[in-house]
Design a protein around this motif. Structure first.
Motif, PDB file in Angstrom:
ATOM      1  N   LEU A  61       0.456  -1.484  -0.105  1.00 56.84           N
ATOM      2  CA  LEU A  61      -0.192  -0.318  -0.042  1.00 56.84           C
ATOM      3  C   LEU A  61       0.853   1.302   0.060  1.00 56.84           C
ATOM      4  O   LEU A  61       0.632   2.076  -0.857  1.00 56.84           O
ATOM      5  CB  LEU A  61      -0.763   0.058   1.324  1.00 56.84           C
ATOM      6  N   LEU A  62       1.737   1.339   0.921  1.00 60.48           N
ATOM      7  CA  LEU A  62       2.841   2.338   1.041  1.00 60.48           C
ATOM      8  C   LEU A  62       2.945   2.558  -0.440  1.00 60.48           C
ATOM      9  O   LEU A  62       3.663   4.068  -0.931  1.00 60.48           O
ATOM     10  CB  LEU A  62       3.968   2.586   1.759  1.00 60.48           C
ATOM     11  N   ASN A  63       3.627   1.446  -1.008  1.00 66.55           N
ATOM     12  CA  ASN A  63       4.314   1.258  -2.561  1.00 66.55           C
ATOM     13  C   ASN A  63       3.843   2.429  -3.525  1.00 66.55           C
ATOM     14  O   ASN A  63       3.588   2.240  -4.919  1.00 66.55           O
ATOM     15  CB  ASN A  63       4.747   0.444  -3.156  1.00 66.55           C
ATOM     16  N   LEU A  64       2.573   2.192  -3.379  1.00 66.82           N
ATOM     17  CA  LEU A  64       1.522   2.704  -3.897  1.00 66.82           C
ATOM     18  C   LEU A  64       1.062   4.038  -3.621  1.00 66.82           C
ATOM     19  O   LEU A  64      -0.705   4.824  -4.292  1.00 66.82           O
ATOM     20  CB  LEU A  64      -0.258   1.578  -4.314  1.00 66.82           C
ATOM     21  N   ASP A  65       1.528   4.522  -2.326  1.00 66.38           N
ATOM     22  CA  ASP A  65       1.432   6.345  -2.507  1.00 66.38           C
ATOM     23  C   ASP A  65       0.597   5.801  -1.525  1.00 66.38           C
ATOM     24  O   ASP A  65      -0.770   7.456  -1.538  1.00 66.38           O
ATOM     25  CB  ASP A  65       1.840   7.088  -3.282  1.00 66.38           C
ATOM     26  N   GLN A  66      -0.920   5.140  -0.980  1.00 62.21           N
ATOM     27  CA  GLN A  66      -1.640   5.021  -0.365  1.00 62.21           C
ATOM     28  C   GLN A  66      -1.501   5.688   1.680  1.00 62.21           C
ATOM     29  O   GLN A  66      -0.506   5.228   1.832  1.00 62.21           O
ATOM     30  CB  GLN A  66      -2.278   3.740  -0.394  1.00 62.21           C
ATOM     31  N   ASN A  67      -2.637   5.868   2.016  1.00 53.03           N
ATOM     32  CA  ASN A  67      -2.335   6.717   3.287  1.00 53.03           C
ATOM     33  C   ASN A  67      -2.488   5.455   4.050  1.00 53.03           C
ATOM     34  O   ASN A  67      -3.376   4.865   3.493  1.00 53.03           O
ATOM     35  CB  ASN A  67      -3.459   7.980   3.870  1.00 53.03           C
ATOM     36  N   VAL A  68      -1.809   4.815   5.122  1.00 49.70           N
ATOM     37  CA  VAL A  68      -2.162   3.756   5.795  1.00 49.70           C
ATOM     38  C   VAL A  68      -2.356   3.636   7.197  1.00 49.70           C
ATOM     39  O   VAL A  68      -1.438   4.415   8.154  1.00 49.70           O
ATOM     40  CB  VAL A  68      -0.987   2.227   5.413  1.00 49.70           C
ATOM     41  N   LYS A  69      -3.614   3.522   7.882  1.00 47.61           N
ATOM     42  CA  LYS A  69      -4.106   3.529   9.197  1.00 47.61           C
ATOM     43  C   LYS A  69      -3.625   1.767  10.093  1.00 47.61           C
ATOM     44  O   LYS A  69      -4.641   0.962   8.499  1.00 47.61           O
ATOM     45  CB  LYS A  69      -4.904   4.072   9.829  1.00 47.61           C
TER      46      LYS A  69
END
Length: 175
Positions: free
Chosen positions: A27-35
């Motif tokens: 998800l981080l590699n897709l530049d998403q915010n993650v909780k």
């Protein structure tokens, strides 16, 4: 990504486990915010703690109130549950026996009460021994015997089945 476009946010529970860590990194590699909701920050990579794209909630998911959970999911586009029982005697036969099922119910109920216009996607990591009982598949007798033994001997298997069943049946009337 267009600067006017809002970055997607995914809530990941069970992020400190093997599958959860891989999902968060993707998800981080897709530049998403993650909780992430984790019982302890000690089991997550140190790079996550300094990453502005990650919000870390340190608590046991079953200890969170319904209002707290609603607050955590309110701006999420998706929820991914990578929860599982630890492969220890206590993890398999101890409490909480219904970790995955109870967490799934809590997360789904919180997502129903969110204020977003569009539904929140829910992904449940589950066991390979679980099958979709909505499908009319013929199951060999030998497989039925193995699954019956798993249900009898391994409480986490039943927990995973019940969580999937909740999403498959109970949740339909709430959507």
């Amino acid at each position: 990504m267009n600067t006017t476009e809002k970055s997607k946010t995914t809530l990941v529970v069970g992020a400190s486990g093997a599958t959860g860590k891989e999902l968060v990194n993707q998800l981080l590699n897709l530049d998403q915010n993650v909780k992430i909701i984790v019982r302890s920050k000690s089991r997550i990579p140190s790079t996550w703690k300094a990453n502005s794209k990650i919000s870390i909630i340190e608590n046991s998911i079953l200890n969170l109130s319904d209002l707290q959970m609603q607050d955590y999911v309110k701006d999420c586009d998706a929820i991914a549950s990578c929860l599982g029982h630890n492969l220890t005697f206590k993890g398999i036969y101890g409490h909480p026996r219904r970790l995955v099922t109870d967490a799934t119910k809590k997360l789904v109920n919180a997502s129903i009460h969110h204020k977003n216009k569009k539904p929140i996607k829910f992904v449940l990591m589950n066991t390979s021994g679980n099958s979709n009982r909505d499908l009319n598949e013929s199951v060999p007798f030998s497989q039925k015997c193995v699954i019956a033994l798993l249900r009898l001997l391994l409480p986490p298997h039943v927990d995973n089945e019940k969580a999937a069943d909740y999403l498959r049946t109970e949740n339909r009337s709430k959507s």
